[in-house]
Design a protein around this motif. Sequence first.
Motif, PDB file in Angstrom:
ATOM      1  N   VAL A  11     -37.020 -58.889  -2.589  1.00  0.00           N
ATOM      2  CA  VAL A  11     -35.832 -58.540  -1.806  1.00  0.00           C
ATOM      3  C   VAL A  11     -36.243 -57.649  -0.632  1.00  0.00           C
ATOM      4  CG1 VAL A  11     -33.614 -57.322  -1.828  1.00  0.00           C
ATOM      5  CG2 VAL A  11     -34.243 -58.787  -3.753  1.00  0.00           C
ATOM      6  N   ILE A  12     -37.087 -56.656  -0.911  1.00  0.00           N
ATOM      7  CA  ILE A  12     -37.584 -55.773   0.150  1.00  0.00           C
ATOM      8  C   ILE A  12     -38.332 -56.583   1.199  1.00  0.00           C
ATOM      9  CG2 ILE A  12     -39.218 -53.897   0.669  1.00  0.00           C
ATOM     10  CD1 ILE A  12     -38.510 -52.753  -2.141  1.00  0.00           C
ATOM     11  N   ALA A  13     -39.165 -57.517   0.749  1.00  0.00           N
ATOM     12  CA  ALA A  13     -39.938 -58.341   1.666  1.00  0.00           C
ATOM     13  C   ALA A  13     -39.017 -59.198   2.536  1.00  0.00           C
ATOM     14  CB  ALA A  13     -40.917 -59.223   0.881  1.00  0.00           C
ATOM     15  N   ASN A  14     -38.021 -59.827   1.922  1.00  0.00           N
ATOM     16  CA  ASN A  14     -37.078 -60.648   2.687  1.00  0.00           C
ATOM     17  C   ASN A  14     -36.298 -59.811   3.696  1.00  0.00           C
ATOM     18  OD1 ASN A  14     -37.190 -63.486   1.791  1.00  0.00           O
ATOM     19  ND2 ASN A  14     -36.716 -62.638  -0.210  1.00  0.00           N
ATOM     20  N   LEU A  15     -35.874 -58.634   3.299  1.00  0.00           N
ATOM     21  CA  LEU A  15     -35.150 -57.764   4.222  1.00  0.00           C
ATOM     22  C   LEU A  15     -36.052 -57.272   5.357  1.00  0.00           C
ATOM     23  CD1 LEU A  15     -32.923 -55.725   1.745  1.00  0.00           C
ATOM     24  CD2 LEU A  15     -32.136 -57.360   3.484  1.00  0.00           C
ATOM     25  N   SER A  16     -37.324 -57.060   5.066  1.00  0.00           N
ATOM     26  CA  SER A  16     -38.267 -56.653   6.107  1.00  0.00           C
ATOM     27  C   SER A  16     -38.410 -57.754   7.153  1.00  0.00           C
ATOM     28  CB  SER A  16     -39.628 -56.316   5.503  1.00  0.00           C
ATOM     29  OG  SER A  16     -39.525 -55.168   4.688  1.00  0.00           O
ATOM     30  N   VAL A  17     -38.440 -59.000   6.695  1.00  0.00           N
ATOM     31  CA  VAL A  17     -38.485 -60.131   7.629  1.00  0.00           C
ATOM     32  C   VAL A  17     -37.191 -60.170   8.439  1.00  0.00           C
ATOM     33  CG1 VAL A  17     -38.493 -62.658   7.788  1.00  0.00           C
ATOM     34  CG2 VAL A  17     -40.137 -61.494   6.291  1.00  0.00           C
ATOM     35  N   ALA A  18     -36.046 -60.021   7.762  1.00  0.00           N
ATOM     36  CA  ALA A  18     -34.758 -60.042   8.462  1.00  0.00           C
ATOM     37  C   ALA A  18     -34.685 -58.943   9.516  1.00  0.00           C
ATOM     38  CB  ALA A  18     -33.611 -59.899   7.462  1.00  0.00           C
ATOM     39  N   ALA A  19     -35.235 -57.776   9.211  1.00  0.00           N
ATOM     40  CA  ALA A  19     -35.227 -56.662  10.175  1.00  0.00           C
ATOM     41  C   ALA A  19     -36.025 -57.009  11.425  1.00  0.00           C
ATOM     42  CB  ALA A  19     -35.769 -55.387   9.528  1.00  0.00           C
ATOM     43  N   ARG A  20     -37.078 -57.821  11.280  1.00  0.00           N
ATOM     44  CA  ARG A  20     -37.869 -58.224  12.449  1.00  0.00           C
ATOM     45  C   ARG A  20     -37.156 -59.319  13.251  1.00  0.00           C
ATOM     46  NH1 ARG A  20     -41.737 -54.749  13.907  1.00  0.00           N
ATOM     47  NH2 ARG A  20     -42.701 -56.445  15.052  1.00  0.00           N
ATOM     48  N   LEU A  21     -36.305 -60.091  12.581  1.00  0.00           N
ATOM     49  CA  LEU A  21     -35.610 -61.188  13.249  1.00  0.00           C
ATOM     50  C   LEU A  21     -34.385 -60.725  14.035  1.00  0.00           C
ATOM     51  CD1 LEU A  21     -35.802 -63.849  10.403  1.00  0.00           C
ATOM     52  CD2 LEU A  21     -37.011 -63.924  12.597  1.00  0.00           C
ATOM     53  N   ILE A  22     -33.821 -59.596  13.630  1.00  0.00           N
ATOM     54  CA  ILE A  22     -32.632 -59.071  14.304  1.00  0.00           C
ATOM     55  C   ILE A  22     -33.060 -57.959  15.245  1.00  0.00           C
ATOM     56  CG2 ILE A  22     -30.450 -57.846  13.991  1.00  0.00           C
ATOM     57  CD1 ILE A  22     -30.152 -59.282  11.327  1.00  0.00           C
ATOM     58  N   PHE A  23     -32.838 -58.159  16.535  1.00  0.00           N
ATOM     59  CA  PHE A  23     -33.224 -57.161  17.520  1.00  0.00           C
ATOM     60  C   PHE A  23     -32.271 -55.979  17.472  1.00  0.00           C
ATOM     61  CE2 PHE A  23     -34.967 -60.906  20.088  1.00  0.00           C
ATOM     62  CZ  PHE A  23     -36.220 -60.764  19.533  1.00  0.00           C
ATOM     63  N   VAL A  24     -32.839 -54.790  17.401  1.00  0.00           N
ATOM     64  CA  VAL A  24     -32.038 -53.575  17.337  1.00  0.00           C
ATOM     65  C   VAL A  24     -31.151 -53.436  18.573  1.00  0.00           C
ATOM     66  CG1 VAL A  24     -33.789 -52.038  18.324  1.00  0.00           C
ATOM     67  CG2 VAL A  24     -32.093 -51.117  16.761  1.00  0.00           C
ATOM     68  N   GLU A  25     -31.637 -53.907  19.719  1.00  0.00           N
ATOM     69  CA  GLU A  25     -30.844 -53.807  20.949  1.00  0.00           C
ATOM     70  C   GLU A  25     -29.618 -54.708  20.914  1.00  0.00           C
ATOM     71  OE1 GLU A  25     -34.998 -52.664  21.677  1.00  0.00           O
ATOM     72  OE2 GLU A  25     -34.106 -54.461  20.835  1.00  0.00           O
ATOM     73  N   ASP A  26     -29.721 -55.831  20.227  1.00  0.00           N
ATOM     74  CA  ASP A  26     -28.599 -56.768  20.154  1.00  0.00           C
ATOM     75  C   ASP A  26     -27.596 -56.395  19.063  1.00  0.00           C
ATOM     76  OD1 ASP A  26     -29.723 -58.252  22.194  1.00  0.00           O
ATOM     77  OD2 ASP A  26     -30.698 -59.671  20.831  1.00  0.00           O
ATOM     78  N   HIS A  27     -28.099 -55.929  17.943  1.00  0.00           N
ATOM     79  CA  HIS A  27     -27.250 -55.627  16.789  1.00  0.00           C
ATOM     80  C   HIS A  27     -27.716 -54.327  16.124  1.00  0.00           C
ATOM     81  CE1 HIS A  27     -25.615 -59.674  17.136  1.00  0.00           C
ATOM     82  NE2 HIS A  27     -26.862 -60.108  17.217  1.00  0.00           N
ATOM     83  N   PRO A  28     -27.495 -53.192  16.780  1.00  0.00           N
ATOM     84  CA  PRO A  28     -28.021 -51.939  16.233  1.00  0.00           C
ATOM     85  C   PRO A  28     -27.475 -51.596  14.847  1.00  0.00           C
ATOM     86  CG  PRO A  28     -26.563 -51.518  18.095  1.00  0.00           C
ATOM     87  CD  PRO A  28     -26.761 -52.996  18.021  1.00  0.00           C
ATOM     88  N   GLU A  29     -26.212 -51.897  14.594  1.00  0.00           N
ATOM     89  CA  GLU A  29     -25.634 -51.570  13.287  1.00  0.00           C
ATOM     90  C   GLU A  29     -26.260 -52.421  12.186  1.00  0.00           C
ATOM     91  OE1 GLU A  29     -23.728 -52.420  15.953  1.00  0.00           O
ATOM     92  OE2 GLU A  29     -22.867 -50.500  16.502  1.00  0.00           O
ATOM     93  N   ALA A  30     -26.349 -53.728  12.416  1.00  0.00           N
ATOM     94  CA  ALA A  30     -26.941 -54.620  11.417  1.00  0.00           C
ATOM     95  C   ALA A  30     -28.406 -54.276  11.184  1.00  0.00           C
ATOM     96  CB  ALA A  30     -26.802 -56.078  11.863  1.00  0.00           C
ATOM     97  N   HIS A  31     -29.128 -54.028  12.267  1.00  0.00           N
ATOM     98  CA  HIS A  31     -30.542 -53.690  12.130  1.00  0.00           C
ATOM     99  C   HIS A  31     -30.711 -52.402  11.337  1.00  0.00           C
ATOM    100  CE1 HIS A  31     -34.571 -52.355  13.279  1.00  0.00           C
ATOM    101  NE2 HIS A  31     -34.833 -53.646  13.338  1.00  0.00           N
TER     102      HIS A  31
END
Length: 163
Positions: free
Chosen positions: A126-146
């Motif tokens: 789960v941690i690994a999958n979320l780490s990948v998701a964090a790299r896929l979502i740009f903080v500038e585009d979606h700061p809350e989700a990131h």
Amino acid sequence: MDSRLQAESADVRARRPSRRFVLAGGSAAPFVTGAAAGDTDPEVARCASWLAIDAEQRRLQLEWGMLEGWLITHRSWYKLAPAQQAEIREGTRLAEIDARLNVLEVEGHALLKAMRPRPAKSVEAVIANLSVAARLIFVEDHPEAHGLITRAVRDLAAFSGGK
């Protein structure tokens, strides 16, 4: 540069975001650690492989952007014909980077596709999958989700004893 880009007009190239711009959209998400060959959960290793590809892509994108900037400034790069570009030594490195990025894109996409249908079998996965998701979502585009994703990675790692 690969043939797709060589065929484009200077006008189209001017409007296309550079790799430097794409790199700037990246974020500093946490990486999965401990994905050694002995891990029992292949999903952790799969995510670690994707994160390694992502790190190499980002490094190459940075190099590509710096080299592209140098070529534009010192060699009027986009004013040159493809044959003239091929004669410039630094242009060869740009082409090498571009080719490697194309390979990494295919490899990374295949890993992402393999991740989707598989449910996680461990907290580490789960941690690994979320780490990948964090790299896929740009903080500038979606700061809350990131922020939620990176916090979830930290919280799960803490709850699982920092594995």
